[in-house]
Design an enzyme around this catalytic site. Structure first.
Site, PDB file in Angstrom:
ATOM      1  N   GLU A  50     -16.896 -19.017  -0.078  1.00  0.00           N
ATOM      2  CA  GLU A  50     -15.222 -18.826   0.917  1.00  0.00           C
ATOM      3  C   GLU A  50     -15.865 -19.437   2.052  1.00  0.00           C
ATOM      4  OE1 GLU A  50     -13.161 -15.424  -1.110  1.00  0.00           O
ATOM      5  OE2 GLU A  50     -15.321 -14.669  -0.529  1.00  0.00           O
ATOM      6  N   LYS A 108     -19.377 -15.572   2.618  1.00  0.00           N
ATOM      7  CA  LYS A 108     -17.561 -16.039   3.524  1.00  0.00           C
ATOM      8  C   LYS A 108     -18.029 -16.003   4.429  1.00  0.00           C
ATOM      9  CE  LYS A 108     -14.954 -11.733   1.860  1.00  0.00           C
ATOM     10  NZ  LYS A 108     -14.461 -12.427   1.533  1.00  0.00           N
ATOM     11  N   HIS A 160     -10.118 -11.541 -12.569  1.00  0.00           N
ATOM     12  CA  HIS A 160      -9.624 -12.628 -12.656  1.00  0.00           C
ATOM     13  C   HIS A 160     -10.044 -13.697 -12.780  1.00  0.00           C
ATOM     14  CE1 HIS A 160     -10.525 -12.781  -8.487  1.00  0.00           C
ATOM     15  NE2 HIS A 160      -9.539 -13.858  -8.043  1.00  0.00           N
ATOM     16  N   HIS A 181     -17.591 -10.092 -10.706  1.00  0.00           N
ATOM     17  CA  HIS A 181     -17.066 -12.254 -10.954  1.00  0.00           C
ATOM     18  C   HIS A 181     -18.559 -12.803 -11.296  1.00  0.00           C
ATOM     19  CE1 HIS A 181     -13.545 -10.625  -9.564  1.00  0.00           C
ATOM     20  NE2 HIS A 181     -13.499 -10.987  -8.031  1.00  0.00           N
ATOM     21  N   ASP A 232     -18.602  -6.546  -4.074  1.00  0.00           N
ATOM     22  CA  ASP A 232     -17.123  -6.457  -4.217  1.00  0.00           C
ATOM     23  C   ASP A 232     -16.690  -8.316  -5.096  1.00  0.00           C
ATOM     24  OD1 ASP A 232     -15.100  -7.445  -3.084  1.00  0.00           O
ATOM     25  OD2 ASP A 232     -15.200  -8.903  -1.801  1.00  0.00           O
ATOM     26  N   ARG A 255       5.912   3.419  -3.190  1.00  0.00           N
ATOM     27  CA  ARG A 255       5.462   3.839  -2.284  1.00  0.00           C
ATOM     28  C   ARG A 255       7.235   4.084  -1.851  1.00  0.00           C
ATOM     29  NH1 ARG A 255       1.226   6.182   1.086  1.00  0.00           N
ATOM     30  NH2 ARG A 255       0.711   4.194   1.593  1.00  0.00           N
ATOM     31  N   LYS A 258      -9.110 -17.812 -15.283  1.00  0.00           N
ATOM     32  CA  LYS A 258      -9.338 -19.076 -14.704  1.00  0.00           C
ATOM     33  C   LYS A 258      -9.456 -19.885 -16.232  1.00  0.00           C
ATOM     34  CE  LYS A 258     -10.885 -17.905 -10.316  1.00  0.00           C
ATOM     35  NZ  LYS A 258      -9.308 -18.329  -9.256  1.00  0.00           N
TER      36      LYS A 258
HETATM   37  P1  NAD Z   1      -1.470  -3.021  -1.073  1.00  0.00           P
HETATM   38  O1  NAD Z   1      -2.318  -2.086  -0.219  1.00  0.00           O
HETATM   39  O2  NAD Z   1      -1.111  -4.477  -0.591  1.00  0.00           O
HETATM   40  O3  NAD Z   1      -0.081  -2.683  -2.172  1.00  0.00           O
HETATM   41  C1  NAD Z   1      -0.512  -0.725  -2.413  1.00  0.00           C
HETATM   42  C2  NAD Z   1       0.664  -1.191  -2.956  1.00  0.00           C
HETATM   43  O4  NAD Z   1       0.253   0.300  -3.226  1.00  0.00           O
HETATM   44  C3  NAD Z   1       1.973  -0.595  -2.230  1.00  0.00           C
HETATM   45  O5  NAD Z   1       3.027  -1.465  -2.927  1.00  0.00           O
HETATM   46  C4  NAD Z   1       2.063   0.888  -2.352  1.00  0.00           C
HETATM   47  O6  NAD Z   1       3.939   1.137  -1.947  1.00  0.00           O
HETATM   48  C5  NAD Z   1       1.364   1.427  -3.203  1.00  0.00           C
HETATM   49  N1  NAD Z   1       1.226   2.227  -3.402  1.00  0.00           N
HETATM   50  C6  NAD Z   1       0.259   2.928  -2.253  1.00  0.00           C
HETATM   51  N2  NAD Z   1       0.234   4.547  -2.145  1.00  0.00           N
HETATM   52  C7  NAD Z   1       0.965   4.771  -3.445  1.00  0.00           C
HETATM   53  C8  NAD Z   1       0.998   6.074  -3.427  1.00  0.00           C
HETATM   54  N3  NAD Z   1       1.082   7.140  -3.675  1.00  0.00           N
HETATM   55  N4  NAD Z   1       2.529   6.410  -4.876  1.00  0.00           N
HETATM   56  C9  NAD Z   1       2.751   4.962  -5.162  1.00  0.00           C
HETATM   57  N5  NAD Z   1       2.220   3.409  -4.749  1.00  0.00           N
HETATM   58  C10 NAD Z   1       1.526   3.623  -3.531  1.00  0.00           C
HETATM   59  O7  NAD Z   1      -2.672  -3.220  -2.261  1.00  0.00           O
HETATM   60  P2  NAD Z   1      -3.196  -4.963  -2.565  1.00  0.00           P
HETATM   61  O8  NAD Z   1      -3.733  -5.659  -1.922  1.00  0.00           O
HETATM   62  O9  NAD Z   1      -1.855  -5.344  -3.113  1.00  0.00           O
HETATM   63  O10 NAD Z   1      -4.346  -4.255  -3.697  1.00  0.00           O
HETATM   64  C11 NAD Z   1      -3.645  -3.614  -4.802  1.00  0.00           C
HETATM   65  C12 NAD Z   1      -4.980  -3.103  -5.648  1.00  0.00           C
HETATM   66  O11 NAD Z   1      -5.656  -4.785  -6.339  1.00  0.00           O
HETATM   67  C13 NAD Z   1      -5.588  -2.894  -5.251  1.00  0.00           C
HETATM   68  O12 NAD Z   1      -7.156  -2.083  -6.311  1.00  0.00           O
HETATM   69  C14 NAD Z   1      -7.338  -4.353  -4.921  1.00  0.00           C
HETATM   70  O13 NAD Z   1      -8.446  -3.785  -4.974  1.00  0.00           O
HETATM   71  C15 NAD Z   1      -6.629  -5.229  -5.459  1.00  0.00           C
HETATM   72  N6  NAD Z   1      -6.822  -6.374  -5.227  1.00  0.00           N
HETATM   73  C16 NAD Z   1      -5.878  -6.970  -4.656  1.00  0.00           C
HETATM   74  C17 NAD Z   1      -6.941  -7.726  -3.883  1.00  0.00           C
HETATM   75  C18 NAD Z   1      -5.609  -9.164  -3.449  1.00  0.00           C
HETATM   76  O14 NAD Z   1      -5.771 -10.267  -3.397  1.00  0.00           O
HETATM   77  N7  NAD Z   1      -4.607  -7.640  -2.470  1.00  0.00           N
HETATM   78  C19 NAD Z   1      -7.133  -9.481  -5.049  1.00  0.00           C
HETATM   79  C20 NAD Z   1      -8.711  -8.365  -6.106  1.00  0.00           C
HETATM   80  C21 NAD Z   1      -7.877  -6.856  -6.805  1.00  0.00           C
END
Ligand code: NAD
Length: 484
Positions: free
Chosen positions: A216, A331, A178, A240, A235, A51, A182
């Protein structure tokens, strides 16, 4: 032993959410490591799409910082990092609006592999798939990578599958779990199906029970708002732990190809018996004076969401009838560890007379923190004084057996992203698999909601609620200790 790195074909990988936590912590550092390993061709390009407004150079600077933070120091080579950053582009885009799409259309190349990674909130998965199609960017051969969570119940997972299927074929959809990336999880298949040694014993006749633990030490931290609506079952277990159970319990596929493997996994999920209320223990960590409890972390003083769950499952088929599978995850537990333990039965008769504290054979497969396997075998305790037996681990640590390459294990995301580029779906969940897992989980969750079950409290740093121990003790068994 020299590792073989086979470069992939040239590609454009668009990471929606390219500025987010997952992209910065896992996806881009993983891609950098593959670049360092020589797996990425010169023509490969990675396009961050998110964004915020920023230039290509701003984006490169932020990813340089991410590499500095999340890649091990010995792998940080200034010239290689600079060459990697050259491959990066950035497009400011709105997943639900029109901004940025023309530019994305302009810069993505049609003559290379195209992959679109949806690393954004799950509410945006559908809109992204629609936009890619409407804007004429998606093509018949491009791939989409969908993050977790994939739905929160069967109905929402079905709806998401239906939306994706409007725009993409199943062969184009890569649903990430993910855990499947592994190394040890894949090794589980290698050990089971690459050796004659284990498979003849891999059934109810010889296996007493199986334990799967994902523990965890962290709490819900900043994810409280999301987690409180999900809980450990949604979750962790539905995805997993269920995937791990499938790999342990499945029949040998005819070939190591995506559909053959996934067909066998779905059959396992469909063979699961309904779970009785007394086979479930839910827990919630409580404040202990030093640390906040779950309810404070989740900012919901009335929350009944579980931060821990233990279950006893039965796979009702010829192979497993009578061998329970015990699953637990939580957790704020005493150590961070993920482990599968296959606990074998005792020999039918002890020729050495009664032996105290016999613990029998266990194949323990450790997924984290240190990937490896141990097989506990019985030997004679050294020294005179008769035949006393003792169990010792037969250690299959990758580091020792494989030399330096044994410790250089690629991170799960690193491998999975390369599998997407290679077009290999084996380690990704198929749509029917996800739906089958929700079809199993939904009634379990509905059951405790209808009964108004309250989670049992447990202390941070413990092994979970006492009731989880009782779940095992009732069956004359015990959990393995939670330790790193
Ligand atoms: P985050 O909130 O850190 O990042 C969200 C991203 O989406 C940002 O880059 C933001 O700019 C973008 N975004 C938000 N609204 C938008 C829009 N309208 N148009 C375009 N881009 C937009 O989220 P995250 O933690 O990186 O997680 C991303 C995905 O990965 C989620 O589905 C989450 O469930 C999954 N996930 C994350 C983790 C983790 O460790 N962070 C682990 C497993 C799964």
């Amino acid at each position: 032993m020299v590792s073989r790195v086979i470069p992939v074909e040239p590609f454009d990988l668009v990471i929606f959410g390219g500025t987010g936590d997952l992209a910065r912590r896992k996806i881009l550092p993983g891609l950098y490591r593959r670049f360092l390993a020589g797996q990425m061709p010169a023509e490969a390009r990675i396009i961050g799409a998110a964004r915020s407004e920023m230039s290509d150079d701003d984006y490169r600077a932020s990813i340089r910082a991410a590499i500095g933070e999340f890649v091990a120091k010995p792998k940080q080579d200034a010239a290689t990092i600079a060459a990697f950053l050259e491959r990066l582009r950035y497009v400011a885009i709105d997943a639900t609006g029109d901004a940025g799409w023309d530019r994305l259309q302009e810069i993505t190349r049609k003559d290379v592999i195209q992959a679109f990674y949806f690393s954004v909130a799950p509410t945006l998965f559908g809109p992204l798939a629609e936009r890619l199609h409407q804007k004429g960017i998606a093509c018949e051969t491009c791939r989409i990578v969908v993050e977790k969570p994939f739905g929160r119940d069967l109905a929402s997972a079905r709806a998401l599958n239906a939306t994706l299927a409007e725009h993409f074929h199943e062969r184009q959809i890569y649903r990430i779990d993910h855990y499947l990336g592994k190394e040890t999880v894949q090794n589980l298949m290698a050990v089971r199906f690459g050796n004659i040694l284990f498979e003849p014993l891999w059934n109810a006749q010889y296996v007493d029970h199986i334990q799967i633990t994902v523990a965890e030490t962290v709490g819900v931290g900043g994810r409280g708002a999301y987690y409180d609506k999900a809980g450990a079952m949604r979750d962790m277990v539905q995805n997993h732990l269920m995937q791990l159970l499938c790999l342990i319990a499945m029949e040998p596929p005819a070939r190591f190809d995506p559909d053959a493997v996934r067909d066998e996994k779905v059959k396992v999920i469909r063979a699961l018996d309904p779970v009785a209320p007394e086979e479930i223990v839910r827990g919630q960590y409580q404040a202990n004076g030093r640390e906040p409890g779950y309810r404070e972390d989740a900012e919901n003083p009335e929350s009944l969401t579980e931060s821990f769950v233990a279950l006893r499952l039965h796979v009702s088929n010829w192979r497993w009838k009578g061998t329970p599978f015990y699953l637990r995850t939580g957790k704020k537990l005493k150590a961070r560890t993920s482990e599968i333990a296959v606990v074998f039965k005792d020999p039918p008769h002890s020729i050495f007379g009664p032996q105290e504290n016999r613990r029998g054979n266990v194949l323990a497969i450790k997924l984290q923190p240190n990937e490896g396997m141990t097989l506990r075998v019985t030997i004679k305790e050294p020294g005179p004084g008769g035949m006393r037996l003792v169990e010792v681990p037969l250690d299959m640590s990758f580091a020792e057996a494989l030399g330096p390459n044994g410790t250089d294990i690629p991170d799960a995301y690193e491998r999975l992203v390369m599998d997407v580029i290679r077009g290999n779906q084996t380690l990704f969940m198929r749509g029917d698999e996800v739906e089958a897992a929700w079809a199993w989980a939904d009634p379990v969750i509905a059951g405790w909601e209808e009964r108004g079950d309250r989670p049992f409290p447990y202390d941070p740093g413990s092994s979970g609620p006492e009731e989880a121990q009782i779940l095992m003790h009732r069956d004359g068994r015990r959990w393995r200790e939670i330790r790193e």
